[in-house]
Design an enzyme around this catalytic site. Structure first.
Site, mmCIF file in Angstrom:
data_model
loop_
_atom_site.group_PDB
_atom_site.id
_atom_site.type_symbol
_atom_site.label_atom_id
_atom_site.label_comp_id
_atom_site.label_asym_id
_atom_site.label_seq_id
_atom_site.Cartn_x
_atom_site.Cartn_y
_atom_site.Cartn_z
ATOM 1 N N TYR A 142 0.861 -1.181 0.000
ATOM 2 C CA TYR A 142 0.000 0.000 0.000
ATOM 3 C C TYR A 142 0.893 1.226 0.000
ATOM 4 O O TYR A 142 1.889 1.269 0.732
ATOM 5 C CB TYR A 142 -0.900 -0.004 1.238
ATOM 6 C CG TYR A 142 -1.737 1.246 1.446
ATOM 7 C CD1 TYR A 142 -1.477 2.115 2.498
ATOM 8 C CD2 TYR A 142 -2.794 1.556 0.586
ATOM 9 C CE1 TYR A 142 -2.249 3.254 2.697
ATOM 10 C CE2 TYR A 142 -3.567 2.693 0.782
ATOM 11 C CZ TYR A 142 -3.291 3.546 1.846
ATOM 12 O OH TYR A 142 -4.052 4.669 2.038
ATOM 13 N N ASP A 237 9.299 2.848 -1.140
ATOM 14 C CA ASP A 237 8.322 3.517 -0.273
ATOM 15 C C ASP A 237 8.695 3.170 1.170
ATOM 16 O O ASP A 237 8.363 2.083 1.656
ATOM 17 C CB ASP A 237 6.912 3.052 -0.619
ATOM 18 C CG ASP A 237 5.887 3.656 0.323
ATOM 19 O OD1 ASP A 237 4.669 3.474 0.086
ATOM 20 O OD2 ASP A 237 6.291 4.308 1.312
ATOM 21 N N LYS A 265 5.210 9.491 8.244
ATOM 22 C CA LYS A 265 5.071 8.959 9.602
ATOM 23 C C LYS A 265 6.123 9.513 10.573
ATOM 24 O O LYS A 265 6.057 10.677 10.988
ATOM 25 C CB LYS A 265 5.054 7.429 9.569
ATOM 26 C CG LYS A 265 3.836 6.867 8.804
ATOM 27 C CD LYS A 265 3.839 5.355 8.759
ATOM 28 C CE LYS A 265 2.785 4.823 7.827
ATOM 29 N NZ LYS A 265 1.427 4.838 8.403
HETATM 30 P P1 KE4 Z 1 -0.357 8.542 4.615
HETATM 31 O O1 KE4 Z 1 -0.935 9.255 3.425
HETATM 32 O O2 KE4 Z 1 -1.409 7.750 5.400
HETATM 33 O O3 KE4 Z 1 0.485 9.467 5.502
HETATM 34 O O4 KE4 Z 1 0.709 7.461 4.072
HETATM 35 C C1 KE4 Z 1 0.292 6.504 3.129
HETATM 36 C C2 KE4 Z 1 1.245 5.331 3.176
HETATM 37 C C3 KE4 Z 1 2.219 5.226 2.205
HETATM 38 N N1 KE4 Z 1 3.103 4.195 2.200
HETATM 39 C C4 KE4 Z 1 3.056 3.247 3.165
HETATM 40 C C5 KE4 Z 1 4.054 2.123 3.126
HETATM 41 C C6 KE4 Z 1 2.076 3.307 4.190
HETATM 42 O O5 KE4 Z 1 2.051 2.335 5.138
HETATM 43 C C7 KE4 Z 1 1.151 4.361 4.201
HETATM 44 C C8 KE4 Z 1 0.055 4.474 5.253
HETATM 45 N N2 KE4 Z 1 -0.036 3.389 6.183
HETATM 46 C C9 KE4 Z 1 -1.336 3.187 6.765
HETATM 47 C C10 KE4 Z 1 -1.263 1.949 7.677
HETATM 48 N N3 KE4 Z 1 -1.011 0.761 6.966
HETATM 49 C C11 KE4 Z 1 -1.800 4.392 7.541
HETATM 50 C C12 KE4 Z 1 -3.035 4.162 8.385
HETATM 51 C C13 KE4 Z 1 -4.278 4.674 7.708
HETATM 52 O O6 KE4 Z 1 -4.430 4.509 6.472
HETATM 53 O O7 KE4 Z 1 -5.114 5.228 8.461
#
Ligand code: KE4
Length: 427
Positions: A142, A237, A265
């Site tokens: 993701y 990523d 993060k």
């Molecule tokens: P954000 O847009 O949520 O800051 O980041 C997206 C993203 C991009 N790349 C990786 C590897 C990620 O894990 C994420 C976001 N992770 C999720 C949890 N698996 C955030 C939690 C959520 O979606 O509320």
């Protein structure tokens, strides 16, 4: 009725689904999402005042613990000077130079406000730099919710992608190809057929969104070789793994250097910060120097930069990663042993402060093997632990996180809750 139930009912009247991000709604595990009022160190406190040991850490950022005194002090100091200027500040440069000390592959970077923005911008940059439209991602990885990355494998091994969400145009999704993670032969076949049409390959080099899976020996080296051979931009990523699995993320652990890295993060310490960067010759294509457009009102926000800098200061305390790694390894070993005491097969993996736990009887190495894990057992375990004051990710597809404030006593408390949970599960 608990406060969380009352608050969720109220939230649902004004906020879509009652939450501002779907995974928070507990749909994968059932029940009412817990509403929290405050947090400190390894602990979260819900609206009824109940204490939980936190293994989500806001999905990664809280590696130095909740309400970390150094981070709070930095934010308090920054807000006195104003919240946002929409103009350059020295602290952005200070932060950029600091981030480069963690990731030597980053020659130049750009800040944004989320991981989604970071990956969305990185693939646009790769498309502009190469003049190619097709991109490669991996099933189960993701990368945030931009259209080109909400795409899953179409039927058949090498056909174009299909939207994984309504609202993503099929005409766009077809440019996103999906490969199985840890299958180098599949990548070699795709590159042999279409390599010179690919703009980039984006990967979680250590995955965290199909739970935590390590790359097989030689796998990332093989992808690096393929990208070099066909002029494809290799994007790591590291939104989740950056600063988390090691000081320099997955690229430090694996020794593989990407062309671009996406961060999020931890980089913001709990405030909204994303970043993407890497080879200067690629980053030069970004506006205003180059033609690839990318922008953001709050990009490089000075308050968020202060939180990020203070967090990176914590990471650079002597022995930070050695202690975090030891704590997390001990936690995983303890969980596996607690399960085994009750005849339950659990697999576990960890690097740095990130871990993956699976209800499976052999190591998990692919997305297909994750989906074969026993979801019903996971759901029961999740709620048994929640009832005992341990807050795990409400999905078996999510990795878990330990902070520097998770002391041995906190881990022991968690393992006792696990033993009691397993005992209840087999009763
Ligand atoms: P954000 O847009 O949520 O800051 O980041 C997206 C993203 C991009 N790349 C990786 C590897 C990620 O894990 C994420 C976001 N992770 C999720 C949890 N698996 C955030 C939690 C959520 O979606 O509320």
């Amino acid at each position: 009725m608990s406060q969380s139930e009352r608050l969720f009912a109220e939230a649902s009247k004004s906020i879509a689904g009652g939450v501002n991000s779907p995974v928070r709604a507990f749909r994968a595990v059932g029940g009412t999402p817990v509403f929290f009022s405050h947090a400190k160190g390894p602990y979260l406190y819900d609206a009824d005042g109940t204490e939980y040991v936190d293994y989500i850490g806001s999905w990664g950022p809280m590696i130095a613990g909740h309400a970390n005194p150094r981070v709070l002090e930095a934010v308090h100091g920054a807000i006195e000077h104003g919240l946002s200027f929409g103009a350059p500040t020295a602290v952005e440069t200070q932060m950029a130079e600091r981030v480069k000390t963690f990731f030597p592959s980053i020659e130049k970077l750009r800040f944004c406000s989320s991981g989604t923005e970071a990956t969305m911008s990185a693939i646009r940059l790769a498309r502009g730099f190469t003049g190619r439209d097709a991109i490669v991602k991996f099933e189960g990885c993701y990368h945030g919710h931009s259209d080109s990355l909400l795409v899953k494998a179409g039927s058949g091994a090498l056909t174009f992608g299909v939207p994984s969400s309504p609202g993503v145009p099929a005409d766009l999704a077809k440019h996103t190809l999906n490969l199985p993670f840890n299958d180098l032969a599949a990548a070699e076949s795709l590159f042999a057929e279409q390599g010179d049409q690919l703009a980039c390959l984006i990967i979680e080099a250590i995955t965290g969104n199909m739970n935590m899976i390590l790359p097989e020996p030689g796998y990332l080296e093989g992808l690096r070789t393929l990208c070099d051979r066909y002029g494809v931009v290799l994007i790591f990523d590291e939104v989740m793994t950056g600063f988390r699995v090691a000081r320099g993320g997955a690229q430090e652990l694996t020794g593989i250097t990407p062309d671009l890295t996406c961060l999020g993060k931890i980089i913001g310490g709990g405030m909204p910060v994303g970043a993407f960067g890497g080879r200067a010759d690629i980053m030069e294509w970004l506006a205003p120097n180059g033609p690839v457009y990318q922008a953001g009102t709050l990009s490089g926000n000075p308050v968020a930069m202060a939180a990020g800098l203070a967090t990176l200061d914590e990471l650079d305390q002597p022995g930070f990663y050695e202690a975090l790694t030891e704590t997390t390894e001990g936690f995983v070993e303890g969980m596996i042993a607690a399960a085994a005491e009750h005849g339950i097969s659990m697999q576990g993996v960890s690097r740095g402060g990130m871990f993956g736990l699976f209800f499976a009887d052999r190591p998990v190495r692919s997305f297909a093997e994750v989906t074969a894990c026993d979801e019903a057992v996971f759901k029961r375990f999740f709620h048994e632990m929640l009832d005992r004051g341990v807050y795990l990710a409400p999905s078996m597809y999510e990795a878990g996180f330990v902070s520097s404030t998770h002391t041995q006593a906190v881990i022991e408390k968690t393992l006792k809750a696990a033993r009691d949970s397993f005992k209840a599960m087999i009763a």
